[in-house]
Design an enzyme around this catalytic site. Structure first.
Site, mmCIF file in Angstrom:
data_model
loop_
_atom_site.group_PDB
_atom_site.id
_atom_site.type_symbol
_atom_site.label_atom_id
_atom_site.label_comp_id
_atom_site.label_asym_id
_atom_site.label_seq_id
_atom_site.Cartn_x
_atom_site.Cartn_y
_atom_site.Cartn_z
ATOM 1 N N ARG A 1 -52.914 -1.608 10.786
ATOM 2 C CA ARG A 1 -53.625 -0.355 10.490
ATOM 3 C C ARG A 1 -53.332 0.160 9.086
ATOM 4 O O ARG A 1 -54.006 1.051 8.597
ATOM 5 C CB ARG A 1 -53.335 0.719 11.569
ATOM 6 N N GLU B 1 -50.202 2.343 24.188
ATOM 7 C CA GLU B 1 -50.671 1.939 22.855
ATOM 8 C C GLU B 1 -50.332 0.481 22.549
ATOM 9 O O GLU B 1 -50.469 0.039 21.414
ATOM 10 C CB GLU B 1 -50.121 2.871 21.773
ATOM 11 N N HIS C 1 -42.093 36.508 8.650
ATOM 12 C CA HIS C 1 -43.077 37.238 9.449
ATOM 13 C C HIS C 1 -44.344 37.502 8.670
ATOM 14 O O HIS C 1 -45.436 37.576 9.220
ATOM 15 C CB HIS C 1 -42.472 38.537 9.962
ATOM 16 N N CYS D 1 -54.984 10.362 22.819
ATOM 17 C CA CYS D 1 -54.518 11.184 21.696
ATOM 18 C C CYS D 1 -54.669 10.486 20.353
ATOM 19 O O CYS D 1 -54.336 11.040 19.317
ATOM 20 C CB CYS D 1 -53.067 11.620 21.899
ATOM 21 N N ARG E 1 -46.198 15.244 17.252
ATOM 22 C CA ARG E 1 -45.523 14.058 16.686
ATOM 23 C C ARG E 1 -44.142 14.491 16.199
ATOM 24 O O ARG E 1 -43.975 14.873 15.047
ATOM 25 C CB ARG E 1 -46.338 13.490 15.530
ATOM 26 N N ASP F 1 -52.726 2.713 17.471
ATOM 27 C CA ASP F 1 -51.904 1.512 17.611
ATOM 28 C C ASP F 1 -52.528 0.520 18.585
ATOM 29 O O ASP F 1 -52.435 -0.689 18.384
ATOM 30 C CB ASP F 1 -50.483 1.888 18.069
ATOM 31 N N ARG G 1 -43.955 14.191 21.893
ATOM 32 C CA ARG G 1 -43.648 12.766 21.923
ATOM 33 C C ARG G 1 -42.268 12.555 21.326
ATOM 34 O O ARG G 1 -41.955 13.107 20.274
ATOM 35 C CB ARG G 1 -44.704 12.017 21.109
HETATM 36 C C1 PEP Z 1 -51.741 6.245 18.171
HETATM 37 O O1 PEP Z 1 -51.120 5.225 17.911
HETATM 38 O O2 PEP Z 1 -52.932 6.280 18.510
HETATM 39 C C2 PEP Z 1 -51.083 7.554 18.066
HETATM 40 C C3 PEP Z 1 -51.653 8.655 18.504
HETATM 41 O O3 PEP Z 1 -49.864 7.617 17.477
HETATM 42 P P1 PEP Z 1 -49.594 7.451 15.924
HETATM 43 O O4 PEP Z 1 -50.917 7.502 15.212
HETATM 44 O O5 PEP Z 1 -48.687 8.552 15.531
HETATM 45 O O6 PEP Z 1 -48.949 6.109 15.846
HETATM 46 MG MG MG Z 2 -48.959 5.181 17.824
#
Ligand code: PEP
Ligand code: MG
Length: 552
Positions: free
Chosen positions: A464, A430, A190, A501, A296, A454, A332
């Protein structure tokens, strides 16, 4: 310069002198009392207990003002604990039966109760042990006439203590407080919750704290989980600049807090936050996000040494949903795989992990694993406004399977008499396949959330994770922007709302582009919420696109 590390519970920088905060040592006599003194000792105890109850109720009122109702609740719990008859009976028994003073009896009886809580397996009850010690100290201070309010010194400082009980934390004079460092403490205690809601940089579990720091200059660097005692001039300059930047952000925050995310022509957009777990909830609130667009959940798995149980997951999801209710919290389902791996899942090495066994592909293969998460989510849905979305979707079949398993879990819970609530369902868009099948997919769910990270990787065939490919990567690639527009249009054709997102959602140079496409929601890291609000409030969709705006 000394550098000591700990665990930061709120990002931020505090610069100032250190004040070591020490509770006075309480010596409790073990001497026995005479038979005739027992009733007077009991009366002393009861008066001290009643005064402690009044103090806890007053602390409740104070905390409601400084930290909000939720954080203040602990003090009404303390008052209730003090009113507990069994605890008072135990104290009186020790005074009457064993002929001890009120102080001794309080220490013994409260310590015993704290021990009972500490031995419990349930983390909630385990944590109550600290609360018992806290109220014990409160009663002892009253019995012994100790005034704890004068221990903060007279100038604003970074307070350093072994540990701070919630009642000490809330009693602290905030105008004399730059930050807090403790040797003990846990991020869910707390005290930590209060520090977060008071918006104070704070470091816990800093094992190296030392009395010799008293009065020395220091920088508490919440971003890097450390404190610098006697910092070098260079460091002082760098971190002062960082602190000023934080202040600038805060000023922005004050200006825009409570304002709507609405364009000049009256178009409203939802601005939500992306989080990795319950420890980010404070940031969601501080930055005035309208909800959570992406929780996430895989971080719950990554932070665990073994499969998190259904109950452990339920606690994490319930905390998020209940804390932010009635705001929407979109969780998610597990997106493990590719770059996010945990040993206990024993996933085989793969030639092409980004195109491999990840996310729903794992969940639909390991159904028991998936069901534990879905059951935890459905149980949490009874506590607020929950959205559940599935990552890495490429086909109608996958969504159908996910929804069927979710229905199966709901039926099981109902049969067990466990309450569930309404859940909005959605998918991450995605993959190029999801974009191209968006019309069919939109018929199956309430919302789409576009994962541009993605989506860019898969549309442009750019790993990426590979830094070498940066020169080839274009975050504003027309193919990605076209894919976003196609997704929004397909969603709207079927009354499915569409958000973004991925990181692109926080790219202010694209905000107008997204709004002109009709994007309904942007979910960004908590710190980007207010800058984004500012950008939205400057856009006029009834006029020609402003200069430089990419229009698709
Ligand atoms: C994405 O792929 O844009 C996404 C929000 O998920 P993550 O970056 O966790 O793969
Ligand atoms: Mg993703």
């Amino acid at each position: 310069m000394i550098v000591a590390t700990g665990k930061s519970i709120l990002n931020g920088i505090a610069i100032g002198k250190i004040k070591i905060y020490k509770e006075p040592k309480v010596e409790i006599s073990e001497a026995l009392i005479g038979e005739e003194e027992a009733e007077a000792e009991i009366a002393r105890y009861e008066a001290a207990r009643d005064k402690a109850i009044d103090q806890q109720n007053a602390l409740y009122e104070k905390a409601v003002e400084s930290a909000g109702e939720d954080s203040a609740e602990i003090f009404s719990v303390h008052a209730m604990m003090l009113e507990d008859e069994d605890l008072s009976d135990a104290v009186c028994e020790i005074i009457r039966g064993q002929k001890h003073t009120a102080e001794y009896a309080v220490k013994r009886a409260f310590d015993n109760q704290a021990q009972v809580f500490a031995e419990m397996d349930d983390p909630y009850f385990k944590a109550r042990s600290a609360d018992i010690y806290d109220i014990e100290q409160n009663v002892l201070n009253i019995l012994m006439g100790i005034d704890t309010d004068s221990m903060q010194g007279t100038e604003p400082s970074i307070l350093v203590a072994e540990d701070l009980a919630p009642s000490q934390t809330v009693r602290l004079d905030k105008s004399l407080l730059l930050g807090m460092i403790t040797r003990e403490g846990s991020s869910n205690s707390h005290t930590a919750i209060l520090a977060r809601s008071m918006n104070l940089p704070a470091l816990i579990q800093c094992k190296e704290i030392d009395d010799s720091w008293d009065g020395r200059m220091a920088i508490l660097d919440g971003y890097n989980h450390c404190v610098y005692v006697d910092p070098t001039p260079d460091l002082m300059e760098t971190l002062s600049a960082r602190q000023k930047e934080d202040e600038r952000q805060r000023a922005l925050l004050e200006e825009l807090r409570g304002e709507e995310n609405v364009t000049l022509d009256g178009t409203k957009v939802r601005v939500y936050a992306n989080i990795g777990g319950p420890s980010d909830l404070g940031a969601v609130q501080q930055n005035d996000a309208g909800g959570v667009g992406l929780f996430r959940s895989e971080f719950v798995y990554l932070n665990s040494k073994d499969y998190p149980t259904e109950d452990e997951q339920f606690e994490a999801y319930r905390l998020a949903v209940e804390t932010l209710a009635p705001k929407l919290v979109i969780i998610r389902t597990c997106d493990i795989g590719a770059d996010k791996k945990v040993d206990y899942m024993e996933l085989d090495p793969e030639e092409n992990p980004a195109l491999g066994f990840r996310a729903v592909r794992i969940c639909l293969t390991r159904r028991d694993f998936f069901k534990a998460q879905l059951r935890a989510l459905l149980r949490a849905s009874a506590y607020g406004n929950l959205g559940v979305m599935f990552p890495m979707i490429t086909s109608v079949r996958e969504v159908k399977d996910c929804l069927e398993i979710m229905d199966e879990c709901r039926r099981e819970l109902e049969a067990e008499g466990i309450e569930t609530g309404h859940v909005e369902t959605g998918i991450m868009v995605e993959t190029p396949a999801a974009v191209l099948c968006a019309d069919e997919l939109a018929e199956m769910v309430d919302f789409f959330s576009i994962g541009t990270n993605d989506l860019t990787q898969y549309i442009c065939a750019i790993d990426r994770q590979n830094a070498k490919l940066e020169p080839f990567s274009d975050t504003h690639h027309p193919a990605v922007l076209r894919a976003i527009r196609m997704t929004v249009e397909a969603g709207h054709r079927h009354n499915t709302w569409v958000g973004i997102c991925g990181e692109l959602g926080a790219d202010l140079s694209l905000t107008e582009t997204f709004l002109r496409m009709g994007v309904d929601e942007l979910s960004v890291n908590p710190k980007s919420v207010l800058p984004l609000r500012k950008e939205i409030r400057g856009i006029d969709l009834s006029k020609e696109p402003s200069e430089g705006t990419i229009v698709y």
